[in-house]
Design a protein around this motif. Structure first.
Motif, short mmCIF file in Angstrom:
data_model
loop_
_atom_site.label_atom_id
_atom_site.label_comp_id
_atom_site.label_asym_id
_atom_site.label_seq_id
_atom_site.Cartn_x
_atom_site.Cartn_y
_atom_site.Cartn_z
N SER A 69 11.60 28.62 9.61
CA SER A 69 12.17 28.78 10.94
C SER A 69 11.13 29.87 11.85
CB SER A 69 13.39 29.30 11.03
OG SER A 69 14.47 28.54 10.32
N PRO A 70 9.99 28.78 12.30
CA PRO A 70 9.24 29.93 13.08
C PRO A 70 9.97 30.60 14.32
CG PRO A 70 8.58 27.64 13.33
CD PRO A 70 9.59 27.68 12.34
N ARG A 71 9.42 31.84 14.70
CA ARG A 71 9.99 32.50 15.78
C ARG A 71 8.80 32.54 16.83
NH1 ARG A 71 9.67 37.69 17.42
NH2 ARG A 71 9.16 38.34 15.19
N PHE A 72 8.91 31.86 18.15
CA PHE A 72 8.20 32.01 19.12
C PHE A 72 8.46 32.95 20.05
CE2 PHE A 72 8.16 27.67 17.17
CZ PHE A 72 6.88 27.37 17.53
N ALA A 73 7.49 33.63 20.68
CA ALA A 73 7.63 34.68 21.79
C ALA A 73 6.50 34.49 22.85
CB ALA A 73 7.67 36.09 21.30
N ALA A 74 6.61 34.68 24.01
CA ALA A 74 5.64 34.70 24.93
C ALA A 74 5.85 35.73 26.05
CB ALA A 74 5.24 33.27 25.48
N ARG A 75 4.85 36.20 26.54
CA ARG A 75 4.94 37.25 27.72
C ARG A 75 3.68 37.40 28.38
NH1 ARG A 75 4.32 39.90 22.86
NH2 ARG A 75 2.47 41.23 22.89
N ILE A 76 3.84 38.05 29.73
CA ILE A 76 2.52 38.33 30.75
C ILE A 76 2.33 39.69 30.34
CG2 ILE A 76 2.06 38.52 33.05
CD1 ILE A 76 4.01 36.19 33.71
N GLU A 77 1.02 39.88 30.30
CA GLU A 77 0.68 41.45 30.32
C GLU A 77 -0.53 41.59 31.31
OE1 GLU A 77 1.06 42.23 25.76
OE2 GLU A 77 -0.92 41.99 26.57
N ARG A 78 -0.50 43.00 32.10
CA ARG A 78 -1.59 43.25 32.72
C ARG A 78 -2.26 44.31 32.71
NH1 ARG A 78 0.14 40.79 37.71
NH2 ARG A 78 2.23 39.76 37.49
N TRP A 79 -3.59 44.12 32.53
CA TRP A 79 -4.85 44.99 32.10
C TRP A 79 -5.67 45.56 33.28
CZ3 TRP A 79 -4.56 47.07 27.11
CH2 TRP A 79 -3.52 46.04 26.22
N PRO A 80 -5.36 46.80 33.77
CA PRO A 80 -6.28 47.40 34.91
C PRO A 80 -7.78 47.28 34.50
CG PRO A 80 -4.74 48.93 34.36
CD PRO A 80 -4.65 47.77 33.31
N ILE A 81 -8.62 46.78 35.58
CA ILE A 81 -9.82 46.50 35.57
C ILE A 81 -10.54 47.97 35.90
CG2 ILE A 81 -11.97 45.63 36.42
CD1 ILE A 81 -10.31 43.00 36.47
N ALA A 82 -11.64 48.44 35.38
CA ALA A 82 -12.42 49.55 35.50
C ALA A 82 -12.94 49.45 36.94
CB ALA A 82 -13.30 50.09 34.39
N GLY A 83 -12.51 49.87 38.12
CA GLY A 83 -13.05 49.56 39.53
C GLY A 83 -12.45 48.10 39.82
N ALA A 84 -13.41 47.24 40.33
CA ALA A 84 -13.11 45.83 40.49
C ALA A 84 -14.01 44.95 40.10
CB ALA A 84 -13.06 45.86 42.26
N PHE A 85 -13.49 43.76 39.91
CA PHE A 85 -14.38 42.77 39.36
C PHE A 85 -14.54 41.40 40.65
CE2 PHE A 85 -14.97 38.29 37.28
CZ PHE A 85 -16.04 38.53 36.45
N THR A 86 -15.74 41.35 40.96
CA THR A 86 -15.60 40.52 42.08
C THR A 86 -16.91 39.34 41.97
OG1 THR A 86 -15.39 42.36 43.53
CG2 THR A 86 -16.65 40.38 44.55
N ILE A 87 -16.47 38.10 42.40
CA ILE A 87 -17.24 36.97 42.10
C ILE A 87 -17.09 36.16 43.44
CG2 ILE A 87 -16.95 36.67 39.84
CD1 ILE A 87 -15.07 34.27 40.31
N SER A 88 -17.72 35.05 43.70
CA SER A 88 -17.84 34.39 44.98
C SER A 88 -16.53 33.95 45.65
CB SER A 88 -18.78 33.11 45.13
OG SER A 88 -18.21 32.18 44.04
N ARG A 89 -15.38 33.90 44.83
CA ARG A 89 -14.09 33.39 45.09
C ARG A 89 -13.19 34.58 45.32
NH1 ARG A 89 -15.40 29.14 41.76
NH2 ARG A 89 -15.02 30.10 39.63
N GLY A 90 -13.76 35.86 45.29
CA GLY A 90 -12.78 36.82 45.65
C GLY A 90 -13.18 37.99 44.16
#
Length: 331
Positions: free
Chosen positions: A6-27
């Motif tokens: 009987s496998p047990r499944f779990a899933a969740r959202i995590e948030r990890w702060p970036i050192a400063g900001a990460f910027t590409i052409s889309r934002g």
């Protein structure tokens, strides 16, 4: 202890702060939002991490919902071979594929590459990313990273020739690859490629929008060009041969390490060079991608270096050298 039946499944959202900001052409963003899948069975827990990408219509919430739906479909028979039928290529399938492989490795007491019959990954050089900004801001960021052997420069369209010249001045010895993230046009393509060639750029990644990149087949390319947004899985390879010299394989696009490895084999057979890339995530995202590094000309797995803090048992980085994962992390 979880029953072996009987496998047990779990899933969740995590948030990890970036050192400063990460910027590409889309934002720009200041945190990495990841989704974790866990599967526990027989006293072992397999983990996988994905990074949903808005460019492909993915959100963390929708990815979490897709994972939970897939887990219900797979309940009682959690095998990687069934994932292709349950989930399309994308972030959710990646997290579940990596979690299942991690669980299998732990259950069998083997490393993931041994299970798959692949070459053992070794320590290798990863690119380090310089975010998009003004030429002055990018030059300042480059000066702090000029000792790194491989730099990946984010570009954004107008003014890119000035940006790349400013970067090269601060890092005369580094190998440079640039990533336009679809920001160029057919009108400025040759001018920008010439500017890259003039300062010795090795590779230009995704200069034109996916689906609007026909101009690449009509010009002489003075710098090798790599597909990113234009390539996802094996099915998308054949149509790119006249336009690109290399492809960027990301597990979140391919839908897991299983498809990514098959894609690498197919790409090599077609004569493409390979880059293994990443989204901005923790070492749990990078660890499965290390299985592709023996086939890669370019490795771009610097996501954890951009975070304010990585997860426990993260990959070991010594400057720009990244080492394979320990079993406590993954695989």
């Amino acid at each position: 202890m979880t029953s072996s039946r009987s496998p047990r499944f779990a899933a969740r959202i995590e948030r990890w702060p970036i050192a400063g900001a990460f910027t590409i052409s889309r934002g720009s963003k200041t945190e990495a939002v990841t989704v974790i899948a866990e599967i526990s069975q027989g006293g072992h827990t397999g983990r996988g991490e994905c990074v949903p990408y808005p460019r492909y219509g993915e959100t963390p919430e929708a990815t979490l919902a897709a994972l939970r739906a897939a887990q219900r479909a797979l309940r009682g028979r959690p095998g990687r071979e069934g994932l292709q039928r349950v989930l399309p290529a994308g972030a959710a399938r990646n997290a579940l594929d990596c979690a299942l492989l991690d669980l299998e490795a732990k259950t069998r007491g083997q490393r993931a590459w041994e299970l798959l019959g692949r070459a053992e990954p070794r320590a290798c050089t990863t690119a380090f990313t310089i975010s998009l900004g003004t030429p002055e801001a990018m030059a300042a960021a480059t000066a702090k990273a000029a000792n790194r052997p491989l730099l990946k420069i984010k570009l954004g369209g107008e003014g890119d020739a000035e940006r790349i010249a400013a970067v090269r001045k601060e890092a005369p010895e580094s190998e440079l690859i640039v990533d336009a993230n679809e920001a160029w046009t057919a009108a400025d393509l040759e001018h920008n490629l010439a500017a890259c060639a003039a300062v010795g750029v090795t590779l230009v990644e995704q200069p034109l929008p996916a689906g609007q990149d026909e101009a690449l087949a009509r010009i002489r390319r003075p710098v090798a060009v790599c597909a990113d947004e234009s390539v996802h899985d094996r099915a998308s390879l054949e149509g790119l041969r006249e336009r690109y010299d290399a492809i960027n394989i990301k597990l979140d696009k391919a839908g897991g390490v299983s498809e990514a490895l098959a894609m690498a084999d197919a790409a090599q057979a077609l004569g493409f060079e390979i880059m293994v890339g990443c989204m901005v995530g923790t070492s749990l995202s990078m660890a499965p991608a290390m299985l592709l590094t023996p086939q890669a000309r370019f490795v771009d797995l610097d996501g954890p270096l951009l975070l304010a803090k990585d997860r426990e048992h993260g990959l070991r980085y010594e400057g720009s050298t990244v080492y394979p994962p320990e079993p406590a992390l993954w695989g």
